[in-house]
Design an enzyme around this catalytic site. Sequence first.
Site, PDB file in Angstrom:
ATOM      1  N   ASP A   1       0.847  -1.196   0.000  1.00 20.71           N
ATOM      2  CA  ASP A   1       0.000   0.000   0.000  1.00 20.71           C
ATOM      3  C   ASP A   1       0.884   1.247   0.000  1.00 20.71           C
ATOM      4  OD1 ASP A   1       0.242   1.093   3.011  1.00 20.71           O
ATOM      5  OD2 ASP A   1       0.205  -1.095   3.051  1.00 20.71           O
TER       6      ASP A   1
ATOM      7  N   ASP B   1       0.640   3.627   2.413  1.00 19.42           N
ATOM      8  CA  ASP B   1       0.459   4.212   3.727  1.00 19.42           C
ATOM      9  C   ASP B   1      -0.691   5.226   3.642  1.00 19.42           C
ATOM     10  OD1 ASP B   1       1.583   3.871   6.417  1.00 19.42           O
ATOM     11  OD2 ASP B   1       2.071   5.986   6.303  1.00 19.42           O
TER      12      ASP B   1
END
Length: 290
Positions: free
Chosen positions: A209, A211
């Site tokens: 991802d 973040d």
Amino acid sequence: MDRHLGVIGGSGLYNIDGLDGADWQAVASPFGAPSDQILTGRIGDLTVSFLPRHGRGHIHSPTTVPYRANIDALKRIGVTDVLSVSACGSFREAMAPGDFVIVDQFIDRTFAREKSFFGTGCVAHVSVAHPVCPTLGAAAADAARAAGVTVHDGGIYLAMEGPQFSTLAESKLYREVWGCDVIGMTNMPEAKLAREAELCYASVAMITDYDSWHPGHGAVDITAIVETLHGNAAAARRMVATLAQSLSPDRAPCSAKCDRALDHAILTAPDKRDPALVAQLDAVAGRVMG
């Protein structure tokens, strides 16, 4: 000296394939119970041991992972080189979910973990200026590329305590002010302990991802992370198999001197050392303490 590759699997990686004669074994450590039993077998001519960092079924949080017991247990069964595989978030647009980063630096923001095998009664200070083994890291990068993964050579890993993900303000601080590249919760104190145990250590961060800093992706979504984890885990298994096949079973001395990190590190005079602690250090520091 025979090489013995240890693989520490992070979130999503609880087993590896292709080990001949594989067997799970319980390994006792004076630093407590490891995260799980250790799976040991062979890939070609190389002995390979696998330890799921969070335990099968993911029972340990990043804070409760028994880092000292894990590293001690691997050293105790003869592991010489440790490949750490872990999930992480990315602070860089170019480091996208599904990519792997060969970490070469860390910023340690953890605060609730035992970070050393040494202490009162036997004090030691090892250098972690360069906390990973460049030779093992380069071999892991080549293996990941051969497994079809986009690989980034080098990156700063921010180790946070967790288990919650970052606030937006924290994410921006780590990215914009501190210049970090990826963020995770488990590589510290693991890397420091591997250095104290004189093990070559390389860290492969598998991006899941962006973040919370990325305006186009919003906050971290655990559902999306899990989906990416499955793809990353499959690629990690291919990487491990390729790495094991590329490494010589005969291990030469480490050019970065990872295997001699304790040569001048222990400061406590022999007659002042705590016998109980010295006994605990038989695997970790036996080479220099006898």
